[in-house]
Design a protein around this motif. Structure first.
Motif, PDB file in Angstrom:
ATOM      1  N   ILE A 336       0.854  -1.136  -0.082  1.00 33.21           N
ATOM      2  CA  ILE A 336      -0.052  -0.181   0.133  1.00 33.21           C
ATOM      3  C   ILE A 336       0.859   1.044   0.132  1.00 33.21           C
ATOM      4  O   ILE A 336       1.943   1.302   0.649  1.00 33.21           O
ATOM      5  CB  ILE A 336      -0.812   0.062   0.949  1.00 33.21           C
ATOM      6  N   THR A 362      -4.878  -4.838   1.512  1.00 32.77           N
ATOM      7  CA  THR A 362      -5.575  -3.583   0.981  1.00 32.77           C
ATOM      8  C   THR A 362      -6.379  -2.964   1.569  1.00 32.77           C
ATOM      9  O   THR A 362      -6.662  -1.576   1.461  1.00 32.77           O
ATOM     10  CB  THR A 362      -6.055  -4.375  -0.341  1.00 32.77           C
ATOM     11  N   ALA A 378      -2.203   0.072  -4.560  1.00 29.27           N
ATOM     12  CA  ALA A 378      -2.860  -0.919  -3.508  1.00 29.27           C
ATOM     13  C   ALA A 378      -2.740  -2.155  -3.995  1.00 29.27           C
ATOM     14  O   ALA A 378      -3.553  -2.340  -4.968  1.00 29.27           O
ATOM     15  CB  ALA A 378      -4.347  -0.405  -2.901  1.00 29.27           C
ATOM     16  N   ASP A 381      -4.654  -8.683  -1.802  1.00 27.98           N
ATOM     17  CA  ASP A 381      -6.107  -9.213  -1.321  1.00 27.98           C
ATOM     18  C   ASP A 381      -5.994 -10.208  -0.129  1.00 27.98           C
ATOM     19  O   ASP A 381      -6.903 -10.509   0.467  1.00 27.98           O
ATOM     20  CB  ASP A 381      -6.954  -9.391  -2.254  1.00 27.98           C
TER      21      ASP A 381
END
Length: 487
Positions: A336, A362, A378, A381
């Motif tokens: 990020i 994220t 970003a 997951d």
């Protein structure tokens, strides 16, 4: 039977004679007066004592009581038999008085003196292992002489003799403990020399670099105590090691009292801090990481703080992004990136928040100077799963140890909870108490001296400058200048 009758008749005549009152004016008190006079002349309380041959204390009072009792018979006796009986009893009392003297037992002292002489005979003083330390023979001989003087004193008390025996036994024990051993004094002597050099150059006061008032005297006492141990050639290694530990602690306490200016740490691209045993927040737990940073570096992959290992989702690096020099957090598999350029040479407060347990990368929130960042990139997951393989580090990646920070860092905080934007903004400009809920690591980096940093949280972990690499990888202490966050 005739003999028995004659015996009973004789007893009757005798008892009649004793019971019959004599003419009191005709009683003979000559013998009684004589024994009373002799007893009074003999009774002398000044001859009582606890020395050998002294009359036992209290015996004169007993004799005086007997004198008074039997002298009174001159007015109370009703026959000559009673007077004669008083003479006999007082005579016995006088003899008992004369013989009632103290008899001191010298036998144990005699034996102890002989033992001491045997110990002294053949003992060799010197510096070789097994020798007796210099002067120890004279000390024991002096103790023997003192004991012998008591032994030769015919008027010594039992207490005097017992004490002399006890003192001599102690002297023998000390003598036997004065044998030169094989202890190594090198480290202790070196520590004493270093401590004395430090003390000689130290100045007490309240200015930077000076030491707390009164601390020099405390350290001098510690040095003197250590020197006493170092001078004892008969000391064993455990005693020497303990003396060294005590002196080293005294030196540390002295150094801790040195006045140091407010400070922070500067990292030159090859420096870091390792906090042994501190795993920060392992797994996917919610967390908040905070620090104040300053840099002008254009170097890639510069790390603010880190833990975990370089395995998918298990690394946790807080750093600057290579392209825009904004705040970045990453694991192996995603990252990020914020939007504020941070290598402008100014102090900035950064914060990274994992909002909940099991969150994906994220979902992480980035803050700069108390404000939520707009993410410019970003990815990641998959849930965060920070490894506990490596310890927490400041200024280097624990997972990729060729990545370092370039610049300044102070006030590093690690929480095991997600902090809100308002909480971050309201506390960033002030030092914490250290006992705040959820605070599991708090490194102010303000010690100003030494090779370790304190964890001011309740966990009390200690960070080591240079970690496993030592002094060559230790960041430098820098005195604060205008613009420092906590001025």
């Amino acid at each position: 039977m005739k003999k028995l009758i004659y015996f009973l008749f004789a007893c009757t005549l005798f008892m009649t004679s004793c019971d019959k009152d004599d003419d009191i004016g005709k009683l003979d008190y000559t013998a009684l007066d004589a024994i009373v006079t002799e007893a009074k002349a003999t009774a002398d309380e000044s001859k009582e004592g606890d020395g050998n041959g002294d009359l036992i204390i209290g015996s004169t009072a007993t004799l005086n009581e007997a004198i008074a009792k039997y002298e009174a018979y001159k007015t109370t006796a009703i026959n000559q038999g009673t007077v004669d009986h008083a003479v006999n009893l007082l005579t016995v009392a006088l003899k008992a008085y004369i013989n009632n003297t103290v008899a001191v037992d010298y036998s144990q002292l005699t034996e102890t003196i002989a033992t001491a002489q045997v110990a002294l005979t053949g003992a060799v003083e010197g510096t070789q292992i097994g020798d007796y330390i210099a002067g120890s023979k004279d000390i024991l001989q002096n103790a023997i002489d003192i004991a012998q003087a008591i032994l030769d004193n015919d008027s010594a008390s039992q207490n005097d003799v017992n004490k002399a025996d006890s003192d001599l036994n102690k002297a023998i024990s000390i003598f036997e403990a004065s044998i030169v051993g094989d202890a190594d004094f090198t480290e202790l002597n070196n520590a004493i020399a270093s401590a004395q050099a430090l003390l000689d150059s130290a100045v007490e006061g309240t200015n930077n670099g000076e030491y707390a008032v009164g601390s020099k005297a405390v350290l001098q006492d510690a040095i003197d105590t250590a020197q006493t141990a170092a001078n004892n050639q008969a000391a064993n290694q455990a005693d020497i090691d303990q003396a060294l530990d005590v002196l080293n602690q005294a030196i540390a306490n002295f150094e801790a009292g040195k006045v140091v200016p407010p400070s922070y740490l500067n990292f030159d691209g090859n420096d870091y801090i390792k906090v042994n045993g501190f795993k920060a927040v392992p797994g996917g737990g919610a967390r908040t990481c905070e620090a104040w940073i300053r840099t002008t570096s254009e170097t890639k992959n510069i790390i603010i703080m880190s833990w975990g290992e370089n395995v998918t989702n298990q690394k946790w690096d807080v750093r600057l992004h290579n392209a825009n020099k904004a705040l970045r957090v990453e694991y192996n598999g995603g990252g990020i990136v914020g939007s504020t350029k941070l290598n402008d040479g100014n102090w900035h407060h950064i914060a990274v928040v994992v909002p909940s347990d099991g969150a994906a990368l994220t979902s992480v929130l980035l803050y700069v100077d108390g404000a939520l960042e707009t993410n410019t990139a970003a990815s990641g997951d998959a849930p965060i799963n920070s490894s506990s393989t490596n310890d927490f580090e400041i200024g280097r990646s624990a997972a990729q140890p060729d990545r370092y920070w370039e610049g300044d860092i102070t006030d590093v905080r690690v929480w095991n909870k997600a902090r809100s934007e308002s909480e971050i903004a309201s506390s960033k400009d002030a030092r914490l108490n250290g006992n705040e809920a959820g605070l599991i690591g708090y490194f102010k980096l303000d010690e100003g001296t030494g090779t370790s940093v304190i964890d001011s949280s309740t966990n009390g972990n200690t960070g080591t400058l240079g970690g496993d690499l030592g002094a060559d990888a230790a960041p430098l202490w820098v005195e604060v200048t205008p613009g420092f966050p906590f001025n």
